[in-house]
Design an enzyme around this catalytic site. Structure first.
Site, PDB file in Angstrom:
ATOM      1  N   ASP A 179       0.850  -1.362  -0.059  1.00 26.17           N
ATOM      2  CA  ASP A 179      -0.028  -0.005   0.003  1.00 26.17           C
ATOM      3  C   ASP A 179       0.978   1.137   0.091  1.00 26.17           C
ATOM      4  O   ASP A 179       0.299   2.417   0.056  1.00 26.17           O
ATOM      5  CB  ASP A 179      -0.976   0.131   1.148  1.00 26.17           C
ATOM      6  CG  ASP A 179      -0.482  -0.079   2.579  1.00 26.17           C
ATOM      7  OD1 ASP A 179       0.802  -0.218   2.576  1.00 26.17           O
ATOM      8  OD2 ASP A 179      -1.094  -0.004   3.545  1.00 26.17           O
ATOM      9  N   SER A 180       2.188   1.159   0.054  1.00 27.19           N
ATOM     10  CA  SER A 180       3.100   2.212  -0.194  1.00 27.19           C
ATOM     11  C   SER A 180       2.995   2.711  -1.561  1.00 27.19           C
ATOM     12  O   SER A 180       3.295   3.832  -1.961  1.00 27.19           O
ATOM     13  CB  SER A 180       4.654   1.719   0.027  1.00 27.19           C
ATOM     14  OG  SER A 180       4.740   0.539  -0.695  1.00 27.19           O
TER      15      SER A 180
ATOM     16  N   ASP B  46      -0.650  -6.097  -0.152  1.00 28.53           N
ATOM     17  CA  ASP B  46      -1.232  -5.582   1.106  1.00 28.53           C
ATOM     18  C   ASP B  46      -2.782  -5.480   1.161  1.00 28.53           C
ATOM     19  O   ASP B  46      -3.522  -5.211   0.283  1.00 28.53           O
ATOM     20  CB  ASP B  46      -0.646  -4.171   1.076  1.00 28.53           C
ATOM     21  CG  ASP B  46       0.589  -4.180   2.119  1.00 28.53           C
ATOM     22  OD1 ASP B  46       1.017  -5.123   2.638  1.00 28.53           O
ATOM     23  OD2 ASP B  46       1.316  -3.193   1.970  1.00 28.53           O
TER      24      ASP B  46
ATOM     25  N   LYS C 187      -0.909  -9.526   3.060  1.00 36.55           N
ATOM     26  CA  LYS C 187      -0.092  -8.933   3.998  1.00 36.55           C
ATOM     27  C   LYS C 187      -0.969  -7.884   4.914  1.00 36.55           C
ATOM     28  O   LYS C 187      -1.688  -7.434   4.237  1.00 36.55           O
ATOM     29  CB  LYS C 187       1.245  -8.203   3.695  1.00 36.55           C
ATOM     30  CG  LYS C 187       1.994  -7.818   5.053  1.00 36.55           C
ATOM     31  CD  LYS C 187       3.197  -7.113   4.422  1.00 36.55           C
ATOM     32  CE  LYS C 187       3.175  -5.806   3.791  1.00 36.55           C
ATOM     33  NZ  LYS C 187       2.879  -4.747   4.666  1.00 36.55           N
TER      34      LYS C 187
ATOM     35  N   GLU D  93      -0.943  -5.410   8.705  1.00 40.04           N
ATOM     36  CA  GLU D  93      -0.317  -4.884   9.791  1.00 40.04           C
ATOM     37  C   GLU D  93      -0.914  -5.066  10.916  1.00 40.04           C
ATOM     38  O   GLU D  93      -2.057  -5.131  11.109  1.00 40.04           O
ATOM     39  CB  GLU D  93       0.003  -3.424   9.708  1.00 40.04           C
ATOM     40  CG  GLU D  93       0.678  -2.753   8.494  1.00 40.04           C
ATOM     41  CD  GLU D  93       0.998  -1.514   8.094  1.00 40.04           C
ATOM     42  OE1 GLU D  93       0.355  -0.645   9.442  1.00 40.04           O
ATOM     43  OE2 GLU D  93       1.170  -1.071   7.185  1.00 40.04           O
TER      44      GLU D  93
ATOM     45  N   GLU E  46       9.452  -3.973  10.186  1.00 35.45           N
ATOM     46  CA  GLU E  46       9.800  -2.322   9.496  1.00 35.45           C
ATOM     47  C   GLU E  46      10.398  -1.215  10.644  1.00 35.45           C
ATOM     48  O   GLU E  46       9.580  -1.191  11.684  1.00 35.45           O
ATOM     49  CB  GLU E  46       8.673  -1.776   8.763  1.00 35.45           C
ATOM     50  CG  GLU E  46       9.009  -0.455   8.228  1.00 35.45           C
ATOM     51  CD  GLU E  46       7.913   0.053   7.284  1.00 35.45           C
ATOM     52  OE1 GLU E  46       8.059   1.232   6.663  1.00 35.45           O
ATOM     53  OE2 GLU E  46       6.978  -0.419   6.932  1.00 35.45           O
TER      54      GLU E  46
END
Length: 252
Positions: A45-46, A84, A114, A116, A179
């Protein structure tokens, strides 16, 4: 020359001790380049920062992740492609997470998702993996928590990050992204876990490393402070475009 054998989630899970080469990709041309060298390609999502110019990843939608994930998964022939889950698409409940993860897997043909979160997301990760959704965890600095944490701050809490990592591993994640953690944290988590750790801004002690490909290639005009960049590639591209513009204007 025969086509390279496609790697599987199980291949990545067995790579404790590394080395794992991981890169991001959001578009076809970058996916093709990354696939030549990477074991795992992440549609992160970056893309909200790198492609859309937003200050955080929070505006990224599920539809955006599916669109970029589909082209990346279609282009990659060797690497494991992971997509993500964006903010708001999985935190409400395990059922919400499964519904959206299932959409991502079906509509992109990627291998895994993925998400978080630490201990608070363990129930969700277990719900997904029990239902056939492979999951990569993400602990330490979590960009989707940028406002709650007061910015992008390096995580130095060894006890907390290790507990989070172990909870996500126990829930069934086959790999973990670390991270923005200190070297001490990265070393502790990598020792404590049985699944591969993949570091970004986490030192060299993880089982693998991941980088934003556009940062490495010098394509991102505003890379984060910790990014590794090719200092010569961007000027070379600028010179190529300037030469074309000069020719198109019929300048001598």
């Amino acid at each position: 020359m025969s086509e390279a054998k496609r790697l599987r989630v199980t291949d990545i899970a067995k790579r404790k001790g590394g080395p794992l080469v991981c890169l991001t990709a959001y578009t076809g041309p970058i996916a093709a380049l990354a696939d030549e060298v990477a074991d795992l390609v992440l549609v992160g999502d970056s893309l909200g920062n790198v492609l859309y110019g937003w200050e955080s990843t929070l505006p990224v939608t599920l539809e955006m992740m599916i669109a970029h994930g589909e082209v990346t998964a279609r282009v990659c022939r060797r690497a494991v492609v992971v997509v993500d889950l964006p903010f708001g698409s999985y935190q409400e409940s395990p059922a919400q997470a499964f519904a959206n993860a299932a959409r991502v897997l079906k509509e992109t043909n990627c291998a895994a998702v993925k998400l978080e979160g630490g201990k608070e997301m363990a129930e969700t990760v277990a719900f997904l993996t029990a239902r056939g959704v492979p999951v990569v965890g993400h602990v330490g600095l979590m960009p989707q928590h940028v406002h709650a944490r007061g910015g992008f701050k390096r995580d130095s809490d060894v006890e907390k990050v290790t507990a989070d990592a172990l909870a996500i591993e126990a829930a069934g994640a086959f790999a973990l992204v670390l991270e923005g953690v200190t070297t001490e944290v990265a070393e502790a988590v990598t020792r404590a876990t049985k699944v591969p750790t993949i570091g970004i801004a986490a030192g060299a002690s993880c089982d693998g490393e991941i980088r934003v490909t556009e940062d490495l290639l010098g394509l991102n005009p505003s890379p984060p402070p910790f990014a590794e960049t090719d200092k010569g590639l961007r000027p070379a591209m600028q010179a190529c475009l300037a030469a074309f513009a000069k020719k198109a204007r019929r300048e001598s």
